[in-house]
Design a protein around this motif. Structure first.
Motif, PDB file in Angstrom:
ATOM      1  N   ALA A 111      71.935  80.697  49.181  1.00 23.78           N
ATOM      2  CA  ALA A 111      72.167  81.636  50.277  1.00 23.78           C
ATOM      3  C   ALA A 111      71.154  81.408  51.380  1.00 23.78           C
ATOM      4  N   GLY A 112      71.471  81.905  52.545  1.00 29.97           N
ATOM      5  CA  GLY A 112      70.531  81.869  53.663  1.00 29.97           C
ATOM      6  C   GLY A 112      70.315  80.501  54.271  1.00 29.97           C
ATOM      7  N   GLY A 113      71.092  79.500  53.820  1.00 30.16           N
ATOM      8  CA  GLY A 113      70.920  78.146  54.330  1.00 30.16           C
ATOM      9  C   GLY A 113      70.086  77.260  53.437  1.00 30.16           C
ATOM     10  N   MET A 114      69.503  77.828  52.385  1.00 36.58           N
ATOM     11  CA  MET A 114      68.677  77.019  51.487  1.00 36.58           C
ATOM     12  C   MET A 114      69.524  75.888  50.919  1.00 36.58           C
ATOM     13  N   ASP A 116      68.235  73.366  53.040  1.00 37.89           N
ATOM     14  CA  ASP A 116      68.002  72.455  54.162  1.00 37.89           C
ATOM     15  C   ASP A 116      67.883  73.095  55.529  1.00 37.89           C
ATOM     16  N   ARG A 117      68.296  74.346  55.653  1.00 37.11           N
ATOM     17  CA  ARG A 117      68.252  75.007  56.957  1.00 37.11           C
ATOM     18  C   ARG A 117      68.074  76.505  56.747  1.00 37.11           C
ATOM     19  N   VAL A 118      67.888  77.191  57.851  1.00 40.27           N
ATOM     20  CA  VAL A 118      67.772  78.648  57.812  1.00 40.27           C
ATOM     21  C   VAL A 118      68.949  79.206  58.600  1.00 40.27           C
ATOM     22  N   LYS A 119      69.838  79.914  57.898  1.00 39.05           N
ATOM     23  CA  LYS A 119      70.996  80.479  58.594  1.00 39.05           C
ATOM     24  C   LYS A 119      71.102  81.993  58.455  1.00 39.05           C
ATOM     25  N   CYS A 120      70.267  82.611  57.608  1.00 40.89           N
ATOM     26  CA  CYS A 120      70.342  84.069  57.458  1.00 40.89           C
ATOM     27  C   CYS A 120      68.991  84.611  56.989  1.00 40.89           C
ATOM     28  N   LEU A 121      68.277  85.244  57.912  1.00 40.63           N
ATOM     29  CA  LEU A 121      66.987  85.838  57.544  1.00 40.63           C
ATOM     30  C   LEU A 121      67.160  87.044  56.637  1.00 40.63           C
ATOM     31  N   HIS A 122      68.291  87.738  56.724  1.00 42.86           N
ATOM     32  CA  HIS A 122      68.541  88.874  55.845  1.00 42.86           C
ATOM     33  C   HIS A 122      68.420  88.449  54.381  1.00 42.86           C
TER      34      HIS A 122
END
Length: 160
Positions: A111-114, A116-122
């Protein structure tokens, strides 16, 4: 999750909880701020987001952080900082192992883009609050960036 927790969740989210296993983090006032969900909802739908931020005030604060461009800056840092990227990958692996212990979805998506990236700080903040500091480096940074939100945590306790 108690009936009182479920009522607080509904007040905060505007809907009843689905697939919730329990409360993973409470503010200082005992209000659920993060819940842990099963890998599948009761109807069998896959739900890879294991830790779910459920405080509307905290969600609003995190939404403002997301709109500031923080996710793009964090993703860029992952590309340029091997140590940070390795720590974030370990957070992904830890998240996946915990979720798979509850029920393997047969996918390596967390979740959250893990990882490789960050897509959701929540999601990253929920992960850090649920498991504690030192597991998800970018989740920890995002919690720290909330600053005064956690000074007394009064926002979580108000159900106006």
């Amino acid at each position: 999750m108690t009936p009182a927790d479920a009522e607080l969740f509904q007040q905060q989210m505007g809907r009843p909880p689905r697939g919730v296993i329990g409360v993973a983090y409470r503010c200082d006032h005992g209000v659920p701020a993060v819940v842990q969900t099963a890998p599948r909802l009761p109807d069998g739908t896959p739900f890879p987001t294991m830790y779910y931020l459920c405080c509307k005030t905290l969600n609003s604060a995190v939404g403002r952080m997301e709109s500031s461009g923080l996710m793009a800056r964090m993703t860029q840092r992952l590309a340029n900082d091997a140590d940070l990227a390795a720590g974030y990958r370990r957070a992904h692996e830890s998240y996946l192992a915990t979720r798979n212990a509850l029920g393997d979805l047969g996918i390596d998506v967390t979740a959250g883009g893990m990882p490789d990236r960050v897509k959701c700080l929540h999601v990253l903040i929920a992960h850090s609050l649920a498991v504690g500091r030192g597991v998800n480096p970018l989740g920890d940074e995002a919690v720290d960036a909330l600053g005064d939100y956690f000074a007394g945590e009064a926002a979580c306790a108000r159900l106006d």
